[in-house]
Design a protein around this motif. Structure first.
Motif, PDB file in Angstrom:
ATOM      1  N   ILE A  13       0.820  -1.216   0.000  1.00 26.49           N
ATOM      2  CA  ILE A  13       0.000   0.000   0.000  1.00 26.49           C
ATOM      3  C   ILE A  13       0.851   1.263   0.000  1.00 26.49           C
ATOM      4  O   ILE A  13       0.335   2.374  -0.081  1.00 26.49           O
ATOM      5  N   ASP A  14       2.153   1.134   0.086  1.00 23.08           N
ATOM      6  CA  ASP A  14       3.053   2.287   0.197  1.00 23.08           C
ATOM      7  C   ASP A  14       3.937   2.425  -1.034  1.00 23.08           C
ATOM      8  O   ASP A  14       4.193   1.459  -1.765  1.00 23.08           O
ATOM      9  N   GLY A  15       4.431   3.632  -1.235  1.00 20.39           N
ATOM     10  CA  GLY A  15       5.366   3.883  -2.318  1.00 20.39           C
ATOM     11  C   GLY A  15       6.798   3.740  -1.841  1.00 20.39           C
ATOM     12  O   GLY A  15       7.077   3.718  -0.645  1.00 20.39           O
ATOM     13  N   TYR A  16       7.711   3.631  -2.779  1.00 18.02           N
ATOM     14  CA  TYR A  16       9.139   3.635  -2.453  1.00 18.02           C
ATOM     15  C   TYR A  16       9.890   4.372  -3.560  1.00 18.02           C
ATOM     16  O   TYR A  16       9.440   4.424  -4.707  1.00 18.02           O
ATOM     17  N   LYS A  17      11.013   4.952  -3.201  1.00 18.21           N
ATOM     18  CA  LYS A  17      11.757   5.781  -4.148  1.00 18.21           C
ATOM     19  C   LYS A  17      12.549   4.931  -5.127  1.00 18.21           C
ATOM     20  O   LYS A  17      13.166   3.934  -4.749  1.00 18.21           O
ATOM     21  N   VAL A  18      12.504   5.321  -6.390  1.00 19.95           N
ATOM     22  CA  VAL A  18      13.288   4.693  -7.450  1.00 19.95           C
ATOM     23  C   VAL A  18      14.099   5.784  -8.135  1.00 19.95           C
ATOM     24  O   VAL A  18      13.551   6.817  -8.523  1.00 19.95           O
ATOM     25  N   VAL A 120      -0.997   6.406  -7.903  1.00 18.82           N
ATOM     26  CA  VAL A 120      -0.374   7.731  -7.840  1.00 18.82           C
ATOM     27  C   VAL A 120      -0.348   8.280  -6.415  1.00 18.82           C
ATOM     28  O   VAL A 120       0.682   8.821  -5.973  1.00 18.82           O
ATOM     29  N   LEU A 121      -1.444   8.158  -5.678  1.00 17.30           N
ATOM     30  CA  LEU A 121      -1.522   8.760  -4.339  1.00 17.30           C
ATOM     31  C   LEU A 121      -0.430   8.262  -3.397  1.00 17.30           C
ATOM     32  O   LEU A 121       0.279   9.083  -2.789  1.00 17.30           O
ATOM     33  N   PRO A 122      -0.237   6.942  -3.200  1.00 18.59           N
ATOM     34  CA  PRO A 122       0.843   6.515  -2.302  1.00 18.59           C
ATOM     35  C   PRO A 122       2.227   6.942  -2.770  1.00 18.59           C
ATOM     36  O   PRO A 122       3.107   7.205  -1.944  1.00 18.59           O
ATOM     37  N   MET A 123       2.423   7.046  -4.081  1.00 11.81           N
ATOM     38  CA  MET A 123       3.736   7.490  -4.574  1.00 11.81           C
ATOM     39  C   MET A 123       3.961   8.971  -4.277  1.00 11.81           C
ATOM     40  O   MET A 123       5.077   9.376  -3.926  1.00 11.81           O
ATOM     41  N   VAL A 124       2.926   9.794  -4.414  1.00  6.42           N
ATOM     42  CA  VAL A 124       3.067  11.225  -4.114  1.00  6.42           C
ATOM     43  C   VAL A 124       3.295  11.437  -2.616  1.00  6.42           C
ATOM     44  O   VAL A 124       4.102  12.286  -2.212  1.00  6.42           O
ATOM     45  N   ILE A 125       2.618  10.656  -1.788  1.00  4.14           N
ATOM     46  CA  ILE A 125       2.828  10.745  -0.339  1.00  4.14           C
ATOM     47  C   ILE A 125       4.269  10.398   0.005  1.00  4.14           C
ATOM     48  O   ILE A 125       4.923  11.080   0.820  1.00  4.14           O
ATOM     49  N   LYS A 126       4.805   9.347  -0.609  1.00  3.96           N
ATOM     50  CA  LYS A 126       6.198   8.958  -0.362  1.00  3.96           C
ATOM     51  C   LYS A 126       7.160  10.018  -0.877  1.00  3.96           C
ATOM     52  O   LYS A 126       8.189  10.286  -0.241  1.00  3.96           O
ATOM     53  N   ALA A 127       6.833  10.640  -1.998  1.00  4.40           N
ATOM     54  CA  ALA A 127       7.686  11.703  -2.537  1.00  4.40           C
ATOM     55  C   ALA A 127       7.804  12.860  -1.552  1.00  4.40           C
ATOM     56  O   ALA A 127       8.893  13.402  -1.337  1.00  4.40           O
ATOM     57  N   ARG A 128       6.691  13.230  -0.954  1.00  6.32           N
ATOM     58  CA  ARG A 128       6.722  14.301   0.054  1.00  6.32           C
ATOM     59  C   ARG A 128       7.590  13.904   1.241  1.00  6.32           C
ATOM     60  O   ARG A 128       8.393  14.717   1.735  1.00  6.32           O
ATOM     61  N   GLU A 129       7.466  12.640   1.679  1.00  2.28           N
ATOM     62  CA  GLU A 129       8.275  12.160   2.803  1.00  2.28           C
ATOM     63  C   GLU A 129       9.763  12.165   2.470  1.00  2.28           C
ATOM     64  O   GLU A 129      10.603  12.339   3.365  1.00  2.28           O
ATOM     65  N   CYS A 130      10.107  11.986   1.194  1.00  2.00           N
ATOM     66  CA  CYS A 130      11.510  11.960   0.767  1.00  2.00           C
ATOM     67  C   CYS A 130      12.068  13.350   0.500  1.00  2.00           C
ATOM     68  O   CYS A 130      13.227  13.482   0.071  1.00  2.00           O
ATOM     69  N   ILE A 245      -7.825   9.089   2.938  1.00  5.84           N
ATOM     70  CA  ILE A 245      -6.515   8.917   2.304  1.00  5.84           C
ATOM     71  C   ILE A 245      -6.169   7.437   2.184  1.00  5.84           C
ATOM     72  O   ILE A 245      -5.761   6.955   1.115  1.00  5.84           O
ATOM     73  N   GLU A 246      -6.334   6.697   3.277  1.00  4.21           N
ATOM     74  CA  GLU A 246      -5.957   5.279   3.278  1.00  4.21           C
ATOM     75  C   GLU A 246      -6.832   4.481   2.310  1.00  4.21           C
ATOM     76  O   GLU A 246      -6.347   3.604   1.586  1.00  4.21           O
ATOM     77  N   THR A 247      -8.120   4.782   2.282  1.00  4.50           N
ATOM     78  CA  THR A 247      -9.033   4.088   1.376  1.00  4.50           C
ATOM     79  C   THR A 247      -8.711   4.421  -0.075  1.00  4.50           C
ATOM     80  O   THR A 247      -8.706   3.546  -0.949  1.00  4.50           O
ATOM     81  N   THR A 248      -8.427   5.684  -0.343  1.00  3.61           N
ATOM     82  CA  THR A 248      -8.085   6.107  -1.701  1.00  3.61           C
ATOM     83  C   THR A 248      -6.812   5.441  -2.183  1.00  3.61           C
ATOM     84  O   THR A 248      -6.707   5.064  -3.358  1.00  3.61           O
ATOM     85  N   LYS A 249      -5.831   5.275  -1.304  1.00  2.00           N
ATOM     86  CA  LYS A 249      -4.584   4.606  -1.682  1.00  2.00           C
ATOM     87  C   LYS A 249      -4.850   3.192  -2.191  1.00  2.00           C
ATOM     88  O   LYS A 249      -4.295   2.773  -3.217  1.00  2.00           O
ATOM     89  N   ILE A 250      -5.704   2.464  -1.497  1.00  2.00           N
ATOM     90  CA  ILE A 250      -5.998   1.078  -1.900  1.00  2.00           C
ATOM     91  C   ILE A 250      -6.687   1.054  -3.256  1.00  2.00           C
ATOM     92  O   ILE A 250      -6.325   0.271  -4.145  1.00  2.00           O
ATOM     93  N   HIS A 251      -7.674   1.923  -3.441  1.00  2.00           N
ATOM     94  CA  HIS A 251      -8.407   1.933  -4.713  1.00  2.00           C
ATOM     95  C   HIS A 251      -7.538   2.443  -5.851  1.00  2.00           C
ATOM     96  O   HIS A 251      -7.703   2.036  -7.004  1.00  2.00           O
TER      97      HIS A 251
END
Length: 510
Positions: A13-18, A120-130, A245-251
């Motif tokens: 459910i989470d993004g990671y940096k590439v 897209v949503l989990p990746m954008v959230i991870k981008a902000r965290e990075c 947010i969490e529900t949108t990430k899954i969908h």
């Protein structure tokens, strides 16, 4: 010379940096890609080369090596087309600006236009965290991406536009989230005011909504089981922003996101009884995808005609119902998806549907009835906090002009009970009575002497299991909350026990 371009991928459910690394080597023109790319990622080199050529860009004349770091994680999907394209433009000097604080995700067509992607949503959230300041996404995904604060989101329609923006030849303001109106909806809205009769069933659904309890509806065909279940979301509490947010990430990851931005209403998933174990729990042969149990996260999973589901499919539910999450393991992959759900199930009491309704229309033998009911295992049945009978509606009730309670009126009581529960469990991960853990149990479920005596009699006469005992007390706690009572009284226990008595009528009788 090596250039680097930031991108992101999805793991669970989470993004990671590439990080896309591009290097130009001597020798004949070529294009090698390393970093565990799958087939879709490998094919991106042909899409990117065609997009660059068709948009009038200069193609590299030397041998190019692309590395997708970290190299030990498999990269999947077409989401790296855009960052690979940007890396090549940077490598050949066609993009001259610094892109170290930018990130890019998106698929490209052969003509250079962007196409929407999943997750897209989990990746954008991870981008902000990075610490990424700007992220460029396909224009079709901008509504979803722009709900994240603290990062500038730019919609990209085609790569010529992107190159001009990065080089300062064209200006663009970052996207702003759309204004949402949770009150707005279109079409027919199922409401409890449209239900004639079935007062006991409506009371049981109110209790289930107030405490987040799983509920099983048993009754003959046409009595209104499915109709009642479909109205349950109308009395559930509104979603918090974190839940949205969490529900949108899954969908988003599953590719089922149809709204503009956030999922604002609680999901109601109703899979057909032919669903497979993978379809219900999640998985797949390639990328691990969330199943129905996760797509219903923070909402309702409705299982109509429960005994018609394959038994091995139903057994998938046992652990997720208890843990509010499901872990899926495949070769080289391990993903955990949240699934905090209310399970609502409906079933007939026998194959013909008329066993026990007093009309003498049942044509099933005892053996057929027993075989039918035993399709549901005892452990799964035990996980339904409330079992309620839904009898046929009488003619006088159908023709009655009496105005029944609307969903809005019932929801006020549900919201009041949930407010009490939020205060009770403040500072913990528990959100409702159905999720009370062992540490909180004694403190939350305080009963008086009369209630304790009533519970003891019920425990011994009904032969309740330890799990059933816990669930009876949790339901009694919810009934007390609906009445604004701090202590569980005898009448609360009696009503909660009543919702376990159908086991004795149907399963024990056969």
């Amino acid at each position: 010379m090596v250039v680097r371009c930031n991108s992101f991928g999805i793991n669970g459910i989470d993004g990671y940096k590439v990080e896309i690394e591009a290097s130009m080597q001597g020798g004949l023109p070529g294009f090698d890609m390393v970093g565990l790319p799958d087939v879709a990622v490998r094919e991106s080199r042909d899409r990117v080369k065609s997009a660059l050529k068709n948009c009038g860009f200069k193609l590299p004349s030397s041998h190019i090596i692309l590395n997708l770091a970290p190299a030990d994680i498999k990269k999947e999907g077409p989401i790296y087309d855009l960052p690979i394209c940007v890396a090549l433009l940077k490598l050949t000097g066609q993009i001259v600006t610094d892109i170290s604080d930018c990130a890019f995700i998106g698929e490209l067509s052969l003509g250079g236009e962007t196409r929407s992607i999943n997750g897209v949503l989990p990746m954008v959230i991870k981008a902000r965290e990075c610490g990424i300041k700007k992220i460029f996404v396909p224009a079709e995904n901008v509504s979803e991406a722009s709900v994240v604060d603290g990062i500038e989101v730019y919609p990209v329609r085609e790569i010529v536009q992107l190159k001009n923006i990065l080089n300062g030849q064209e200006s663009m303001e970052p996207a702003t989230p759309k204004a949402h109106n949770a009150e707005h909806s279109e079409g027919f809205i199922p409401d409890f005011s449209q239900v004639k009769g079935q007062f006991e069933a409506k009371r049981a659904l109110e209790i289930a909504a107030a405490g987040g309890h799983n509920i099983l509806l048993i009754g003959p065909p046409g009595s209104g089981k499915s109709m009642l279940a479909k109205r349950l979301p109308s009395i559930l509490p509104d979603m918090t922003f974190d839940e949205m947010i969490e529900t949108t990430k899954i969908h988003s990851i599953a590719g089922t996101l149809h709204s503009d931005g956030l999922v604002e209403t609680r999901p109601f998933r109703s899979p057909h009884h032919t669903v497979t174990a993978v379809g219900l729990g999640g998985g797949g042969t390639g990328t691990i995808k969330p199943g129905e149990v996760s797509l219903a996260h923070n909402g309702v999973l409705f299982l109509d005609e429960l005994p018609e589901f394959s038994r091995n499919v139903l057994e998938v539910l046992r652990q997720p119902i208890e843990d509010s999450q499901i872990t899926i393991s495949r070769s080289g992959q391990n993903c955990t998806y949240p699934c905090s759900i209310m399970v609502v199930a409906a079933m007939n009491p026998c194959p013909c549907g008329y066993y026990g309704d007093g009309t003498n229309r049942c044509t099933c033998s005892d053996v057929k009835i027993k075989r039918y009911l035993n399709r549901i295992s005892g452990p799964l049945l035990d996980r339904f906090d409330i079992h309620v009978e839904v009898p046929p509606v009488k003619f006088d009730e159908l023709r009655s002009s009496e105005i029944t309670e609307s969903s809005a009126e019932i929801k006020k009581r549900v919201d009041g009970a949930r407010k009490i529960q939020r205060e009770r469990f403040k500072g913990s991960s528990t959100l409702c009575n159905a999720k009370i853990n062992a540490e909180q149990f004694e403190k939350a479920c305080i009963i008086d002497k009369a209630a304790e005596k009533t519970l003891k009699v019920a425990f011994e006469s009904l032969g309740l299991t330890a799990r059933a005992y816990d669930r009876v007390l949790k339901v009694a706690r919810t009934i007390a909350d609906l009445e604004q009572s701090e202590v569980i009284r005898s009448e609360h226990v009696l009503e909660a026990v009543q919702y376990r008595s159908l086991d004795r009528k149907y399963w024990s009788a056969t």
